[in-house]
Design a protein around this motif. Structure first.
Motif: not given
Length: 556
Positions: A405-406, A416-419, A455-457
């Motif tokens: 889902l992320a 932002a929702e993935a974070e 960390a990637e974001l």
């Protein structure tokens, strides 16, 4: 390998132990009743082989259940007054059996002894069971009358769970309460109580008759009753009755206990009651056979489909899956398997129809997740995100679904929702959800990927100190997962897709971390990470070359 626990054709060692704790007392009872020397040799070998297998499962509760069975068997097999030679014979056979078991303990009991010595270091097993029981009882309390339905535990339990996925409640009685409600559990317990009372009354009557002719029958019956007691004891700690082989053997044992010769009815009314009881039992058996035949037919055709796939007969496999679906239309698994085959055969429309039909048959996390994976492959990311969100509502404990889902959120620009999703997984990892798991030998790689994804974001947002900390955590988890890659348990349960994903994420994380550390003034640590990165790449290439060489030999 003293760390390896055998499980034969079962899903795990504990279910094999649950089978053996019932089969061993039966074999001992038959051994004690056997008159011929050849029969004694055959049955004695059967007892020893099964006892050795039980020891090699390293199941502590299995050994405890067997001790319960042996105590019950010893009490049930004695008590009559046969001739002196019969008593002496039984005593010799009993001593011989005990001596053989002691020899087995010396020869193959070392792994089990190690587990007993390290019981303090394996507290996860008891903790996992206790927390699973609490979640299962919450499931039962939420559905007290009818439960969630037989066979629905693994799809219904995640809503009430404190832990990660488990297919069974590790207690048949608690699982019956969750699936059938407290009413169903009460009926089940009433049936078991009737069965136990029947066994106790029959054993007492056999002792009173003091007949040498009934002595072999009493030994066999005592073995069956001991198997029943051991099986029920083991079901307090594992859901053995949900495994086909164990349920069948339990039914055989219960049948032997019920089928013991009863006193002749004294009047016509008693005989009428017996005839009515037999008629009800016969009708019940016919109904069960009719219900089970549908499932049996579905499995038969599904196995035929898999066999045809191994032969490269895709058309025949599709026909077999169609037959399986027609035989057991309520089972979504066959639809999803056929959808996968359609997808591999470049028939996406048919594959999507089957995936959506599976969702209609069973709107659960698994079917929504499979549909979402297919939509992701078709690059229909908006629809895939919706399916992943549906799966999360139905199975909030699925870490793989959260990761997917992320990735879906990132694909549609919802960074932002993935974070937030990665942060949610990391927060869960720091609770009992991440520290207690069914298979402690396997590392939860999903949380390592979540740390790296967050960390990637953060690197993209120039939040470098936070990114460095999350890379450190992710590299630690994925590094431990990489180090355990050659464990037998990992070889059995980790798919090639997961291996490829984790190794790539591990490489990327070390690469980013080694570049980030010098910018934060940690040059020495960055240099060490560069060395570790080169070592990992060398190890990965060696593994790939070895796998390629083994594949070439198998093809030849």
């Amino acid at each position: 390998n003293s760390l390896w626990r055998i499980f034969a054709g079962f899903v795990n060692p504990d279910f094999l132990a649950g089978f053996l704790v019932m089969s061993i007392p039966l074999a001992i009872g038959a051994y004690l009743a056997q008159a011929s020397r050849t029969g004694r040799m055959v049955l004695g070998a059967a007892v020893l082989l099964q006892a050795a297998a039980l020891l090699l499962t390293q199941s502590r509760l299995g050994l405890a259940a067997l001790l319960v069975a042996l105590v019950v068997l010893a009490i049930g097999a004695r008590g009559s007054k046969p001739a002196a030679e019969h008593r002496a014979r039984n005593r010799r056979r009993g001593l011989l059996t005990i001596g053989a078991v002691i020899v087995l303990l010396v020869l193959v009991g070392r792994p089990l002894l190690r587990r007993f010595v390290n019981v303090g270091g394996e507290g996860y097993s008891a903790t996992f069971r206790l927390l699973t029981w609490k979640g299962s009882l919450r499931q039962a309390a939420a559905n007290p009358l009818l439960g969630t339905g037989l066979g629905s535990f693994d799809t219904s339990y995640p809503r009430y769970a404190d832990l990660q996925y488990t297919q069974h409640a590790h207690n048949s009685f608690v699982q019956f309460a969750a699936e059938t409600g407290f009413v169903g559990l009460a009926l089940f317990l009433a049936g078991l109580a009737t069965l136990k009372l029947t066994g106790l009354r029959t054993l007492a009557r056999m002792r009173r008759e003091e007949s040498e002719r009934l002595e072999p029958r009493r030994c066999v019956y005592a073995g069956a009753f001991a198997a029943l007691c051991a099986g029920l004891f083991h079901n307090l700690f594992d859901s053995d009755l949900y495994i086909g082989a164990n349920a069948l053997l339990f039914g055989v044992v219960a049948g032997i206990v019920c089928a013991a010769p009863q006193p002749v009815a004294s009047d016509e009314q008693s005989r009428g009651v017996n005839r009515m009881r037999n008629a009800v039992l016969a009708l019940g058996c016919i109904a069960l056979i009719m219900i089970c035949s549908r499932s049996l037919g579905g499995r038969f055709y599904a196995f035929a489909a898999e066999a045809n796939l191994l032969k490269g007969e895709g058309r025949l496999a599709l026909e077999a899956y169609a037959a399986a679906i027609a035989s057991e239309p309520s089972n979504p698994e066959y639809l999803m398997r056929r959808a996968m085959l359609y997808d591999l055969s470049a028939q996406p429309l048919e594959a999507e129809n089957d995936y959506r039909a599976a969702v209609k048959r069973a709107d659960i996390g698994k079917t929504q997740y499979r549909l979402a994976k297919f939509l992701t492959k078709m690059t229909r990311f908006q629809e895939a995100v919706q399916a992943y969100e549906n799966a999360d509502k139905r199975d909030p404990g699925s870490s793989q679904n959260l990761l997917a889902l992320a990735e879906g959120y990132k694909a549609v620009g919802r960074q932002a929702e993935a974070e937030k999703l990665y942060a949610r997984m990391i927060a869960r990892y720091k609770t009992v959800f991440g520290s207690v798991r069914a298979l402690p030998e396997l590392v939860d790689w999903e949380f390592g990927v979540a740390y790296v994804g967050l960390a990637e974001l953060q690197i993209a947002h120039d939040a470098l100190p936070d990114a460095e900390q999350n890379l450190r955590e992710g590299v630690g988890i994925l590094g431990e997962f990489w180090r355990t890659r050659n464990l037998e348990m990992a070889a059995v349960r980790i798919t090639p897709e997961v291996r490829a994903l984790t190794s790539e994420r591990y490489r990327w994380a070390m690469e980013q971390w080694s570049q980030l550390l010098p910018t934060l003034g940690k040059r020495e640590e960055g240099a060490r990470m560069e060395v570790r990165l080169k070592e990992f790449i060398k190890e990965r290439d060696e593994d790939a070359a070895k796998a390629s060489s083994e594949g070439t030999r198998e093809n030849r």
